[in-house]
Write a protein that holds these residues in place. Sequence first.
Motif, PDB file in Angstrom:
ATOM      1  N   ARG A 154       1.007   3.932  -2.968  1.00 41.89           N
ATOM      2  CA  ARG A 154       0.528   5.312  -2.628  1.00 41.89           C
ATOM      3  C   ARG A 154       1.545   6.442  -3.183  1.00 41.89           C
ATOM      4  O   ARG A 154       1.333   7.509  -3.760  1.00 41.89           O
ATOM      5  N   PRO A 211      -5.449   4.614  -2.952  1.00 42.33           N
ATOM      6  CA  PRO A 211      -4.235   4.475  -3.522  1.00 42.33           C
ATOM      7  C   PRO A 211      -3.918   3.722  -5.218  1.00 42.33           C
ATOM      8  O   PRO A 211      -3.144   4.106  -5.729  1.00 42.33           O
ATOM      9  N   GLN A 253       0.829  -1.196  -0.112  1.00 46.72           N
ATOM     10  CA  GLN A 253       0.066   0.026  -0.188  1.00 46.72           C
ATOM     11  C   GLN A 253       1.053   1.216  -0.021  1.00 46.72           C
ATOM     12  O   GLN A 253       0.602   2.265  -0.627  1.00 46.72           O
ATOM     13  N   LYS A 268       1.448   6.627  -6.975  1.00 46.92           N
ATOM     14  CA  LYS A 268       0.402   7.527  -7.382  1.00 46.92           C
ATOM     15  C   LYS A 268       0.364   8.737  -7.064  1.00 46.92           C
ATOM     16  O   LYS A 268       0.326   9.693  -8.208  1.00 46.92           O
ATOM     17  N   ASP A 307      -5.838  12.388  -4.044  1.00 48.25           N
ATOM     18  CA  ASP A 307      -5.356  11.366  -2.932  1.00 48.25           C
ATOM     19  C   ASP A 307      -6.168  11.454  -1.674  1.00 48.25           C
ATOM     20  O   ASP A 307      -6.272  10.330  -0.970  1.00 48.25           O
TER      21      ASP A 307
END
Length: 383
Positions: free
Chosen positions: A266, A293, A262, A269, A288
């Motif tokens: 994230r 994410p 994760q 992204k 966001d």
Amino acid sequence: MEIYLDNCSTTRPREEVIEEMVKALRDEYGNPSSLHRLGLKAEKSIEHSRQVIASALRVSPDEVYFTSGATESNNLAIKSIIDKYSKFGKHIITTSIEHPSVLNVMKKYEERGYDVTYLKVDSNGVISLEELANCIREDTILISIMQVNNEVGSIQPTWKVKELIKEKKSRALLHVDGVQAFGKIPVKLKDWEIDAFSISGHKLHGPKGIGVLYINKDLKLSPVVYGGNQERGFRSGTENVPGIIGLGKAVEIMEKNFEVEQDLVRKLKLYFIDRLQEIDKILINSKDEYSSPYVLNVSFEYVRGEVLLHYLENKGIYVSTTSACSSKGSKKSQVLAELGLTDRQIEGAIRFCLSYEITKEDIDYTIDVLKDSVEEIRQITMR
Ligand code: PMP
């Protein structure tokens, strides 16, 4: 070069999942209901997967039911809750951006005289809890809300819903479509008092054709399909043993890697969003703060999404314009329309869905291809 950025449509099964499934197909072909050794072996494998999934969801194994996928899980949850509670009322609440496996069931109930309220979403794709509170009535029997939207990744505040139900002294049950959430963002079924939760195997690097429905064991719902009483009588039909074993493996790895993956995704992204600023006339539809994410939906104005998709495909990058379930129809994305986007923004939308397999170099390459492709397409469309 192959960069797979269509992970909301489906994911690539992990190697370990494939290995376990091949082994299951070859060696565990017994029917789990058979009394001999082969049957018992298959049954034991199923119960092991159930245990792994229950532990990842922090629920009890007897609250986990295997289905053929989340379409079935959603149908089963909604229909069995309505079957049991219709004597108390005929009002249902859902959102205007649910997956068709929820929306189309709701349409059927409307045709049968049920009153369905579709909550609106704001420009980030998030419902208003105030609107939800105002919609809960004495005859509300079910609230069905997806945790993470499959087109824009917006996260709904389902953790607050039971509180509102209690404040309103309502008996409504809460079903959550958790397909794009499980394994991607933290979900706490017991703390949030979710009554039913749907999961799909192929969205979490497991196999297709297998899903899970969690149901709070106090509910004692009746089945929708009748047969040989598998899955403790709630979901009859010979179990998909290789699928269940594959899903168990996928969840076991996912659970172990959750935080690392994760965090990685994230960061990717955020980096992706940052670099997209190098292209003008774009709109980020998955900010966001409000979204998973794993999902990044972007509108490229003066570009047709399908055209850009094929430009990207020619360079080995796989994306979607809208959800895989509605992209074959000619209709424009209903979800993006609900967010208040203009036709031009809807037409130029591309959904990038990330996974743990994506690297920073993949994003750099994608940005280079995007820059060239968008410019080339705009030279024609903006002439
Ligand atoms: N709900 C959501 C949010 C989804 O993204 C999907 C898959 N597109 C489904 C339900 C249906 O899942 P399945 O493919 O397992 O039937």
